[in-house]
Scaffold this active site. Sequence first.
Site, PDB file in Angstrom:
ATOM      1  N   GLY A 235       0.684  -1.129  -0.041  1.00 49.56           N
ATOM      2  CA  GLY A 235       0.025  -0.562  -0.248  1.00 49.56           C
ATOM      3  C   GLY A 235       1.123   1.108   0.144  1.00 49.56           C
ATOM      4  O   GLY A 235       1.912   1.231  -0.738  1.00 49.56           O
ATOM      5  N   SER A 236      -0.060   2.102   0.639  1.00 48.47           N
ATOM      6  CA  SER A 236       0.950   3.420   0.405  1.00 48.47           C
ATOM      7  C   SER A 236       2.835   3.604   1.665  1.00 48.47           C
ATOM      8  O   SER A 236       2.040   3.391   2.650  1.00 48.47           O
ATOM      9  CB  SER A 236      -0.082   4.776   0.909  1.00 48.47           C
ATOM     10  OG  SER A 236       0.295   4.575   2.320  1.00 48.47           O
ATOM     11  N   GLY A 240       1.916   2.744   5.334  1.00 45.06           N
ATOM     12  CA  GLY A 240       3.633   1.091   5.700  1.00 45.06           C
ATOM     13  C   GLY A 240       3.723   2.076   6.301  1.00 45.06           C
ATOM     14  O   GLY A 240       4.446   1.174   7.676  1.00 45.06           O
ATOM     15  N   GLU A 257       5.876  -3.721   1.093  1.00 48.96           N
ATOM     16  CA  GLU A 257       5.458  -2.624  -0.823  1.00 48.96           C
ATOM     17  C   GLU A 257       5.109  -1.726  -0.800  1.00 48.96           C
ATOM     18  O   GLU A 257       4.298  -1.271   0.039  1.00 48.96           O
ATOM     19  CB  GLU A 257       4.919  -3.573  -1.380  1.00 48.96           C
ATOM     20  CG  GLU A 257       5.830  -3.373  -2.749  1.00 48.96           C
ATOM     21  CD  GLU A 257       4.643  -3.793  -4.386  1.00 48.96           C
ATOM     22  OE1 GLU A 257       4.450  -3.943  -5.085  1.00 48.96           O
ATOM     23  OE2 GLU A 257       4.157  -5.538  -3.557  1.00 48.96           O
ATOM     24  N   CYS A 294       2.328  -0.421  -9.137  1.00 47.49           N
ATOM     25  CA  CYS A 294       3.836  -0.428  -8.179  1.00 47.49           C
ATOM     26  C   CYS A 294       4.934  -0.298  -9.461  1.00 47.49           C
ATOM     27  O   CYS A 294       5.795  -0.058  -8.971  1.00 47.49           O
ATOM     28  CB  CYS A 294       4.209  -1.178  -7.107  1.00 47.49           C
ATOM     29  SG  CYS A 294       3.929  -3.105  -7.592  1.00 47.49           S
ATOM     30  N   GLU A 387       6.700  10.443  -5.688  1.00 47.65           N
ATOM     31  CA  GLU A 387       5.541   9.073  -6.222  1.00 47.65           C
ATOM     32  C   GLU A 387       4.265   9.899  -7.419  1.00 47.65           C
ATOM     33  O   GLU A 387       3.477   9.929  -6.154  1.00 47.65           O
ATOM     34  CB  GLU A 387       5.664   7.634  -5.649  1.00 47.65           C
ATOM     35  CG  GLU A 387       4.615   6.727  -6.914  1.00 47.65           C
ATOM     36  CD  GLU A 387       4.186   5.386  -5.665  1.00 47.65           C
ATOM     37  OE1 GLU A 387       4.182   4.769  -6.363  1.00 47.65           O
ATOM     38  OE2 GLU A 387       4.482   5.039  -4.165  1.00 47.65           O
TER      39      GLU A 387
END
Length: 527
Positions: A235-236, A240, A257, A294, A387
């Site tokens: 996730g974000s 995270g 991740e 991703c 991002e």
Amino acid sequence: MAAEQVLIGGKWRDAEHNETFQAENPTRKQTLPEQYPISSWSDVDQALAASATAFQEMRQMAVEKLELFLNRFAELLDDNKQAICELANLESGLPISPRLLDVEMPRTINQLRLAAAAAVDGSWRAATIDTKSGIRSYFAGIGPVAVFGPNNFPLAFNGAAGGDFAAAIAAGNPVIVKANPAQPGTTRELVKLAQQAANESGLPSATVQLIYHMANEDGLKFVADHRLGAIGFTGSKTAGLKLKEAADKVGKPIYLEMSSVNPVVILPGALSERGEAIATEFQTSCLMAAGQFCTNPGLVILLDDDQTAKFIESSKKAFMQAPSGTLLTKGVEAGLTQNLKVLIDAGADVEVSGSGEGSSQGYTCPNTLLSTTAEKFLATSEVFQTEAFGNCSLIVKAKNLAEICAVIDSLEGNLTGTIYSDTAGGDDPAYDQVADHLRQKVGRLIDDKMPTGVAVSIAMNHGGPFPATGHPGFTSVGIPASIHRFAALQCFDNVRPNRLPRELQDESPNGKTWRLIDGAWTQDSIG
């Protein structure tokens, strides 16, 4: 309308809380009718208690039951794939065909079957035996695993069926599924099938449990609970890192991740040789599924010359002609819009901000292509690495090879890094320099193709240095390697033969398991 029920301890029941939420259809910006509960700590506490009991049972269980469960679950998914993909389409906006039904569902089923084979084979345990000292060790299940699924892969990375789930079960752990709020109905249907497979396979009733949502403070308490063995999260970066901080405080393994811009370096010879083709590959990769991968190519680095100018013009034309896709949620739309503003405010130039005919009427953002110089990028590299999750990318133009390498050196960790070079060998000296710098910044180094695809291969590394993931030594794709995240190394010193687990006894457990015995890998029994 009554809220959907949670699955705790093998029973579907009402959550012990009155608060609810609803999913949305992102293509229409419409709230879906089903109500899903936001669980209180009482639900979470009961799930943890039931999972701890299930783990004690699973520790004594033959691995053949895990194989049976994973294969049966795969069969049930195959039998019900059309209905599940239709629901996933409703909640995600991703097309039923080819994305969900033809690509993601087969991948999900294949992962489960690969996990089943690894579980019964047992070589992933890396059983190591030193006959002279009497010391023997292997990897075994770590305990109940919490899996937080993402919003961009409602099947293949779902907490109830995806890679983390399959790996955790193969290691012999029960799983507490934390549904992504964007796809609660899809997750519910997957859990129903998983529960059916568990019942038919004779697994403990709490092998799979489901909680849809919880308060943020309860989520932090959850990942830090002593009854939990490990956590898998996709996730974000924002979410995270909060979970990581809570887990780290108590030493709890958490595998994350989170964030990656996936740099793509295109060398001059490659542009001269096939610049138009690379521009097409770039546009396809960047805009596929509205860029919500991703491994989306979010950063492209080139020398500032005439060939690069042609590449940019070709890319601009492709971006403008292509329709913008549907974004997964209102939150993704807001986050993309906000982070594009961050990049533009930092000095990025807008090359394209528009889309072709037939663009989405749901949550969306115009296809966006930005550019900047290496000098500007290096001045505020942290900001330029923001991002922008979606259908956009940033081109960085460097004066020379030294500037390209300097940009790479300034990067945070990423899942992938790509280098395009010519086929005649003219780019080879430059490639060697770039690859030397890029290799330590990424989990997977790629030549001459865009990074979007993540093959389910035993050799795949879908991981990378922080903040792409929380730990550079592990992968979330690639069985059996991915199983090790949810295992603990256990050592037995001078333990009597009849008390050892079967993988560490003198007799080979099945004639197929590879074991390291006195320094040599073998499938044979001792003696």
